[in-house]
Motif scaffolding. Structure first.
Motif, PDB file in Angstrom:
ATOM      1  N   TYR A 219       7.459   5.303   1.032  1.00  0.00           N
ATOM      2  CA  TYR A 219       6.614   6.435   1.384  1.00  0.00           C
ATOM      3  C   TYR A 219       5.457   5.899   2.235  1.00  0.00           C
ATOM      4  CZ  TYR A 219       8.930   8.669  -2.622  1.00  0.00           C
ATOM      5  OH  TYR A 219       9.857   9.176  -3.506  1.00  0.00           O
ATOM      6  N   THR A 220       4.820   6.740   3.002  1.00  0.00           N
ATOM      7  CA  THR A 220       3.662   6.287   3.780  1.00  0.00           C
ATOM      8  C   THR A 220       2.373   6.667   3.084  1.00  0.00           C
ATOM      9  OG1 THR A 220       3.826   8.278   5.122  1.00  0.00           O
ATOM     10  CG2 THR A 220       4.825   6.258   5.994  1.00  0.00           C
ATOM     11  N   SER A 221       2.452   6.775   1.781  1.00  0.00           N
ATOM     12  CA  SER A 221       1.265   7.066   0.989  1.00  0.00           C
ATOM     13  C   SER A 221       1.321   6.214  -0.272  1.00  0.00           C
ATOM     14  CB  SER A 221       1.223   8.555   0.622  1.00  0.00           C
ATOM     15  OG  SER A 221       2.356   8.900  -0.144  1.00  0.00           O
ATOM     16  N   ARG A 222       0.240   6.214  -1.016  1.00  0.00           N
ATOM     17  CA  ARG A 222       0.178   5.397  -2.227  1.00  0.00           C
ATOM     18  C   ARG A 222       0.883   6.047  -3.402  1.00  0.00           C
ATOM     19  NH1 ARG A 222      -5.612   2.234  -2.225  1.00  0.00           N
ATOM     20  NH2 ARG A 222      -5.416   1.401  -0.111  1.00  0.00           N
ATOM     21  N   THR A 223       1.130   7.341  -3.284  1.00  0.00           N
ATOM     22  CA  THR A 223       1.873   8.045  -4.333  1.00  0.00           C
ATOM     23  C   THR A 223       3.154   8.618  -3.737  1.00  0.00           C
ATOM     24  OG1 THR A 223       0.706  10.119  -3.916  1.00  0.00           O
ATOM     25  CG2 THR A 223      -0.273   8.607  -5.513  1.00  0.00           C
ATOM     26  N   TYR A 224       4.009   9.163  -4.612  1.00  0.00           N
ATOM     27  CA  TYR A 224       5.328   9.615  -4.169  1.00  0.00           C
ATOM     28  C   TYR A 224       5.420  11.125  -4.124  1.00  0.00           C
ATOM     29  CZ  TYR A 224       5.302   8.814  -9.239  1.00  0.00           C
ATOM     30  OH  TYR A 224       4.942   8.728 -10.574  1.00  0.00           O
ATOM     31  N   ASN A 225       4.339  11.792  -3.774  1.00  0.00           N
ATOM     32  CA  ASN A 225       4.344  13.255  -3.728  1.00  0.00           C
ATOM     33  C   ASN A 225       5.094  13.812  -2.533  1.00  0.00           C
ATOM     34  OD1 ASN A 225       2.802  13.394  -6.057  1.00  0.00           O
ATOM     35  ND2 ASN A 225       0.891  13.217  -4.927  1.00  0.00           N
ATOM     36  N   ALA A 226       5.076  13.099  -1.426  1.00  0.00           N
ATOM     37  CA  ALA A 226       5.759  13.566  -0.215  1.00  0.00           C
ATOM     38  C   ALA A 226       7.124  12.901  -0.114  1.00  0.00           C
ATOM     39  CB  ALA A 226       4.908  13.240   1.001  1.00  0.00           C
ATOM     40  N   ARG A 227       7.801  13.119   0.981  1.00  0.00           N
ATOM     41  CA  ARG A 227       9.108  12.496   1.186  1.00  0.00           C
ATOM     42  C   ARG A 227       8.950  11.088   1.738  1.00  0.00           C
ATOM     43  NH1 ARG A 227      13.119  17.064   3.839  1.00  0.00           N
ATOM     44  NH2 ARG A 227      12.985  18.563   2.130  1.00  0.00           N
TER      45      ARG A 227
ATOM     46  N   THR B  17       0.820  -1.215   0.000  1.00  0.00           N
ATOM     47  CA  THR B  17       0.000   0.000   0.000  1.00  0.00           C
ATOM     48  C   THR B  17       0.854   1.266   0.000  1.00  0.00           C
ATOM     49  OG1 THR B  17      -0.149  -0.018   2.407  1.00  0.00           O
ATOM     50  CG2 THR B  17      -1.921  -1.121   1.174  1.00  0.00           C
ATOM     51  N   TYR B  18       2.146   1.117  -0.146  1.00  0.00           N
ATOM     52  CA  TYR B  18       3.051   2.262  -0.129  1.00  0.00           C
ATOM     53  C   TYR B  18       3.693   2.486  -1.485  1.00  0.00           C
ATOM     54  CZ  TYR B  18       3.048   1.870   5.002  1.00  0.00           C
ATOM     55  OH  TYR B  18       2.697   1.820   6.317  1.00  0.00           O
ATOM     56  N   ALA B  19       3.843   3.745  -1.846  1.00  0.00           N
ATOM     57  CA  ALA B  19       4.736   4.057  -2.952  1.00  0.00           C
ATOM     58  C   ALA B  19       6.163   3.781  -2.486  1.00  0.00           C
ATOM     59  CB  ALA B  19       4.584   5.516  -3.353  1.00  0.00           C
ATOM     60  N   MET B  20       7.021   3.436  -3.445  1.00  0.00           N
ATOM     61  CA  MET B  20       8.411   3.110  -3.122  1.00  0.00           C
ATOM     62  C   MET B  20       9.352   3.901  -4.016  1.00  0.00           C
ATOM     63  SD  MET B  20       8.236   0.867  -0.684  1.00  0.00           S
ATOM     64  CE  MET B  20       9.919   0.229  -0.671  1.00  0.00           C
TER      65      MET B  20
ATOM     66  N   ILE C 253       7.808   4.687  -7.662  1.00  0.00           N
ATOM     67  CA  ILE C 253       6.697   3.937  -8.244  1.00  0.00           C
ATOM     68  C   ILE C 253       5.525   3.973  -7.272  1.00  0.00           C
ATOM     69  CG2 ILE C 253       7.514   1.733  -7.285  1.00  0.00           C
ATOM     70  CD1 ILE C 253       6.576   0.415  -9.930  1.00  0.00           C
ATOM     71  N   THR C 254       4.315   4.119  -7.796  1.00  0.00           N
ATOM     72  CA  THR C 254       3.141   4.141  -6.935  1.00  0.00           C
ATOM     73  C   THR C 254       2.855   2.753  -6.374  1.00  0.00           C
ATOM     74  OG1 THR C 254       1.770   3.882  -8.916  1.00  0.00           O
ATOM     75  CG2 THR C 254       2.076   6.126  -8.046  1.00  0.00           C
ATOM     76  N   TYR C 255       1.929   2.686  -5.429  1.00  0.00           N
ATOM     77  CA  TYR C 255       1.702   1.441  -4.713  1.00  0.00           C
ATOM     78  C   TYR C 255       1.297   0.288  -5.627  1.00  0.00           C
ATOM     79  CZ  TYR C 255      -3.380   1.768  -5.121  1.00  0.00           C
ATOM     80  OH  TYR C 255      -4.670   1.815  -5.613  1.00  0.00           O
ATOM     81  N   GLY C 256       0.549   0.594  -6.674  1.00  0.00           N
ATOM     82  CA  GLY C 256       0.092  -0.449  -7.584  1.00  0.00           C
ATOM     83  C   GLY C 256       0.996  -0.635  -8.787  1.00  0.00           C
TER      84      GLY C 256
END
Length: 119
Positions: free
Chosen positions: A97-105, A29-32, A49-52
């Motif tokens: 990342y702690t989100s599904r996309t890589y917008n944050a750090r 569920t995390y972006a990497m 890369i996004t989570y999916g």
């Protein structure tokens, strides 16, 4: 989540390497992302890369040569590096990342793996 990069080594310019990232916790569920730090320089972004796995992003310096991918079943992330150049020499880090996309750090970092490209 503790990402762990592996697969680094010594390669001649023009060669290829495939880095792997295994994580202790589920990363589906995390972006990497992959980052790198060359000797005497600050750490810089290489790819994400996004989570999916639908969307990816690359630094201009690696675009067209590196490919990031993931396998959420095996909880792995990869960085295929082709046409390597001496300036790609760096310690490469995998990060979550702690989100599904890589917008944050990224939040979770592991130990890096050294890639050395000889001319």
């Amino acid at each position: 989540v503790q990402p762990q990069a592996s697969g680094g080594g010594l390669v001649q310019a023009g060669g290829s390497l495939r880095l792997s990232c295994a994580a202790s916790g589920r990363i589906s569920t995390y972006a990497m992302g992959w980052f790198r730090q060359a000797p005497g320089k600050e750490r810089e972004f290489a790819a994400a890369i996004t989570y999916g796995g639908v969307s990816t992003s690359y630094a201009d310096s690696v675009k067209g040569r590196f490919t990031i991918s993931r396998d959420n079943v095996d909880n792995m992330v990869y960085l295929q590096m082709n046409s390597l150049k001496p300036e790609d020499t760096a310690v490469y880090y995998c990060a979550a990342y702690t989100s599904r996309t890589y917008n944050a750090r990224p939040v979770y970092w592991g130990r890096g793996t050294l890639v050395t490209v000889s001319s």
